[in-house]
Design a protein around this motif. Structure first.
Motif, PDB file in Angstrom:
ATOM      1  N   HIS A  50      -3.624  -3.643   1.428  1.00  0.00           N
ATOM      2  CA  HIS A  50      -4.241  -2.593   1.174  1.00  0.00           C
ATOM      3  C   HIS A  50      -5.085  -2.946  -0.296  1.00  0.00           C
ATOM      4  O   HIS A  50      -5.531  -1.842  -1.100  1.00  0.00           O
ATOM      5  CB  HIS A  50      -2.453  -1.517   0.608  1.00  0.00           C
ATOM      6  N   LYS A  51      -3.676  -3.412  -0.892  1.00  0.00           N
ATOM      7  CA  LYS A  51      -4.420  -3.667  -2.434  1.00  0.00           C
ATOM      8  C   LYS A  51      -5.560  -3.752  -2.405  1.00  0.00           C
ATOM      9  O   LYS A  51      -6.429  -4.265  -3.718  1.00  0.00           O
ATOM     10  CB  LYS A  51      -2.581  -4.784  -3.263  1.00  0.00           C
TER      11      LYS A  51
ATOM     12  N   THR B  41      -8.172  -1.951  -2.144  1.00  0.00           N
ATOM     13  CA  THR B  41      -8.500  -0.753  -3.065  1.00  0.00           C
ATOM     14  C   THR B  41      -9.555  -0.991  -4.233  1.00  0.00           C
ATOM     15  O   THR B  41     -10.499  -0.713  -4.434  1.00  0.00           O
ATOM     16  CB  THR B  41      -7.193  -0.362  -3.399  1.00  0.00           C
TER      17      THR B  41
ATOM     18  N   GLU C  66     -10.303   5.314  -8.077  1.00  0.00           N
ATOM     19  CA  GLU C  66      -9.204   4.249  -7.237  1.00  0.00           C
ATOM     20  C   GLU C  66      -8.633   5.207  -6.371  1.00  0.00           C
ATOM     21  O   GLU C  66      -7.826   4.504  -5.216  1.00  0.00           O
ATOM     22  CB  GLU C  66      -8.037   4.441  -8.528  1.00  0.00           C
TER      23      GLU C  66
ATOM     24  N   ALA D 186     -10.555   4.810  -3.531  1.00  0.00           N
ATOM     25  CA  ALA D 186     -10.466   3.940  -2.851  1.00  0.00           C
ATOM     26  C   ALA D 186      -9.193   3.934  -1.659  1.00  0.00           C
ATOM     27  O   ALA D 186      -9.403   2.918  -0.957  1.00  0.00           O
ATOM     28  CB  ALA D 186     -10.725   2.736  -3.844  1.00  0.00           C
ATOM     29  N   GLU D 187      -8.463   4.070  -2.922  1.00  0.00           N
ATOM     30  CA  GLU D 187      -6.901   4.027  -1.850  1.00  0.00           C
ATOM     31  C   GLU D 187      -6.863   4.937  -1.133  1.00  0.00           C
ATOM     32  O   GLU D 187      -6.586   4.334   0.057  1.00  0.00           O
ATOM     33  CB  GLU D 187      -5.762   5.522  -2.794  1.00  0.00           C
TER      34      GLU D 187
ATOM     35  N   ALA E 191      -8.981   2.708   1.686  1.00  0.00           N
ATOM     36  CA  ALA E 191      -7.979   2.205   2.259  1.00  0.00           C
ATOM     37  C   ALA E 191      -6.956   1.815   2.696  1.00  0.00           C
ATOM     38  O   ALA E 191      -6.459   0.784   3.773  1.00  0.00           O
ATOM     39  CB  ALA E 191      -7.714   0.741   0.810  1.00  0.00           C
ATOM     40  N   CYS E 192      -6.464   2.694   2.378  1.00  0.00           N
ATOM     41  CA  CYS E 192      -5.230   3.315   3.670  1.00  0.00           C
ATOM     42  C   CYS E 192      -5.408   3.669   5.167  1.00  0.00           C
ATOM     43  O   CYS E 192      -5.101   2.740   6.100  1.00  0.00           O
ATOM     44  CB  CYS E 192      -4.556   4.695   2.903  1.00  0.00           C
TER      45      CYS E 192
END
Length: 120
Positions: free
Chosen positions: A76-77, A80, A91, A94-95, A98-99
């Motif tokens: 995940h990190k 992101t 962010e 992106a979060e 990414a999730c």
């Protein structure tokens, strides 16, 4: 493991990192789901050997659970950071993406992204 199980494990790890203890109500709040949904998911994660409940009924990751949750959270990190760098998105955006991607991306793709991020 299904996507929802991964989401629960990741949430447990994140809450544990913030508060040291994890309660079902904390998981429900973090994931914005009902307490009965958390109860059902915790039963499945317990039966599968990812968590157990301590004497105070706090949720504790087993070694197997910690390894799985850490792997999910690391993906995940990484994703992101990658999306922010490559796509130039916020962010928050992106979060969210990414999730969604972290659950279905192949490990060799993750390794390639990780390598690219280290070198760029």
């Amino acid at each position: 493991m299904y996507e929802s199980g991964e989401d629960y494990l990741e949430a447990i790890l994140m809450i544990r990192n913030e508060k040291d203890i994890v309660r079902s109500v904390d998981v429900a709040r973090k994931l914005m789901v009902s307490k009965p949904s958390v109860s059902r998911a915790m039963g499945i994660l317990k039966d599968d050997g990812y968590i157990f409940f301590d004497e105070n009924q706090h949720i504790v990751l087993t070694e197997k659970g910690f390894e799985k949750a850490s792997s999910i959270y690391s993906r995940h990190k990484l994703l992101t950071a990658f999306l922010m760098k490559i796509a130039g998105v916020s962010e928050e955006q992106a979060e969210k993406n990414a999730c969604r991607v972290e659950h279905c991306i192949d490990s060799d793709i993750v390794a390639g992204i990780e390598s690219w991020m280290k070198n760029n």
